[in-house]
Design an enzyme around this catalytic site. Sequence first.
Site, PDB file in Angstrom:
ATOM      1  N   ASP A 185       0.918  -1.092   0.116  1.00 49.20           N
ATOM      2  CA  ASP A 185      -0.181   0.077  -0.004  1.00 49.20           C
ATOM      3  C   ASP A 185       0.811   1.214  -0.033  1.00 49.20           C
ATOM      4  O   ASP A 185       1.637   1.356   1.034  1.00 49.20           O
ATOM      5  CB  ASP A 185      -0.897  -0.090   1.240  1.00 49.20           C
ATOM      6  CG  ASP A 185      -2.088  -1.058   0.992  1.00 49.20           C
ATOM      7  OD1 ASP A 185      -2.065  -1.414  -0.066  1.00 49.20           O
ATOM      8  OD2 ASP A 185      -2.724  -1.160   2.249  1.00 49.20           O
ATOM      9  N   GLU A 270      -9.713  -9.079   0.228  1.00 53.08           N
ATOM     10  CA  GLU A 270      -9.614 -10.622   0.421  1.00 53.08           C
ATOM     11  C   GLU A 270     -10.835 -11.125   1.623  1.00 53.08           C
ATOM     12  O   GLU A 270     -11.054 -10.618   2.465  1.00 53.08           O
ATOM     13  CB  GLU A 270      -8.319 -11.205   0.850  1.00 53.08           C
ATOM     14  CG  GLU A 270      -7.285 -10.579  -0.277  1.00 53.08           C
ATOM     15  CD  GLU A 270      -5.991 -10.463   0.295  1.00 53.08           C
ATOM     16  OE1 GLU A 270      -4.978 -10.800  -0.632  1.00 53.08           O
ATOM     17  OE2 GLU A 270      -5.490 -10.596   1.262  1.00 53.08           O
ATOM     18  N   LEU A 467       3.674 -10.046  -4.902  1.00 57.73           N
ATOM     19  CA  LEU A 467       4.554  -8.732  -4.935  1.00 57.73           C
ATOM     20  C   LEU A 467       4.937  -8.603  -6.344  1.00 57.73           C
ATOM     21  O   LEU A 467       5.178  -9.409  -7.239  1.00 57.73           O
ATOM     22  CB  LEU A 467       5.795  -9.312  -4.164  1.00 57.73           C
ATOM     23  CG  LEU A 467       5.417  -9.710  -2.775  1.00 57.73           C
ATOM     24  CD1 LEU A 467       6.764 -10.494  -2.243  1.00 57.73           C
ATOM     25  CD2 LEU A 467       4.890  -8.894  -1.617  1.00 57.73           C
TER      26      LEU A 467
END
Length: 594
Positions: A185, A270, A467
Amino acid sequence: MYIIGAMTSVTLGSLGEKIRLHSRCFCPNVLFINVPENAEGASKVWRQGTKNAPTFSCRSIISRSPPQAVASEISTTEPKATTTLTYEEKMLRNYVPIFVMLPLGVITVDNVLEDKDKLVKELKELRAAGVDGVMIDVWWGIIESKGPKQYDWTAYRSLFQAVQERGLKLQAIMSFHQCGGNVGDVVTIPLPQWVLDIGESDPDIFYTNLKGNRNPEYLTLGVDNRRLFSGRTAVEIYSDYMKSFRENIADFLETGLIIDIEVGLGPAGELRYPSYPESQGWVFPGIGEFQCYDKYLQADFKEAATAAGHPEWELPDNAGEYNDAPESTEFFKSNGTYLTEKGKFFLTWYSNKLLSHGDQILDEANKAFVGCKLKLAAKVSGIHWWYKADNHAAELTAGYYNLKDRDGYRPIARMLSRHRAILNFTCLEMRDSEQSADAKSAPQELVQQVLSGGWRENIEVAGENALSRYDSTAYNQILLNARPNGINRDGQPKLRMYGVTYLRLSDELLQKTNLNLFKTFVKKMHADQDYCPDPKKYNHHLGPLERSKPEISIEQLLEATKAEDAFPWDKETDMSVSGGLLSNLIGKLFSLFK
């Protein structure tokens, strides 16, 4: 192993020269098929001898694939052939569309599309790279920031128009969570201020750990059906938001721009509890903490325990802290609380609440978008650390009750099947060998388990990298997961992911070296075929969204916890981004016989 045993002349495009090859030069200990050197005879024997397509890798010409899943066990929409398909048409059935996530702050917290010219330029580069579409977070904290039911879709309409004009498709995330406080973030977009104001007087609307620390990144599922928000429940807020989206974005839905709606069901979008928040000091590979100590979930647990005949049972107080290792806690240690009757009851309750939460909100999403030509999707987190430990501690604190003898993911897939929703999973790029041994990580086995469970429940599965990566190792691992048993040159493979979304668009991705490798990755995702604008050609048929099927009882959902081995995966992808000369040569050989 299978191979053509013939002398063949092949022109290698960029070299412009013919090389006369015999398959025996490449690989010993193989079964050879005598093939006439004339193309017609070779083609005939090739078609007869390769009913099941062989698998290629850069280290061996052709290797025998591991046992395939039987068709009855997995989802496949391959129709019965009524006409003979060309080679290109067969290869297109292996095509996996690739999407790219747009930057988190492409729409600012002030609801402005900043630097549209730069975005348009970047969208053009993605389209030129062969990308099928993009994914975008549609932030609740931006759209409904001014007050209850005061929605402003202006900036998003401008963004959607730019995407449509570039010829890209769109995946839209209904992002009911805060941006900020999680891995990756880089901007902060809180929940709407009017919601945070309610939290000032009633902080139990937020997930809470044992110490009483509140997490304002997502409303606790304990308030799903409580009228605490200007007369509305949390579920009604989400429902109204999605209905407003449909009403205000109707023209883009009608043109087919938006192909799926991913419904945010928890932190980071999620379906999980916020068990490992960086904002509260968690660092990898900490086990995380249970997040059920707000007064609403405490009351729910007490009611459930009393109904089960154990009013004396309380929520766990011995499960450690965020950065503990499992064995340092009474709950997760060998023969710990998690294996007792009390522990099993708690873990079942904790994970079942998550299932019910996801099911209810997806039902509202289905009502909002029924009739639209799109699919619903839900995201499940790839919590790969401590997967090799018997206790699977990090998964358990997140709400995934997954053990060696209990599948914690297939019940989620079964719940999603009611809504015909796609299961979107993360960490596709990770390999076990890249992880610290101390974390007992197993991302490869985790991915195989989750995807296999989805296929066994006859739903579509998609995925993304966890990632940002720009290297061939990561790309090849994603390619392997996208087609676990490789290319089928006779049509659609039994195992094929519905799509992959790459995280994420950035200046670094668009650097020349990185972009060139990414283009190769896209081409391999497309099974070496050109970009295909017609999804029907790769067997994606988007009809009007049908109403959800009847509710599945919790007992039926829990039948899916029976542990089964994952489907077999090849060791390496047969569509490596770094296949080099040999890979090109093999492609040339196949093209001779198409």
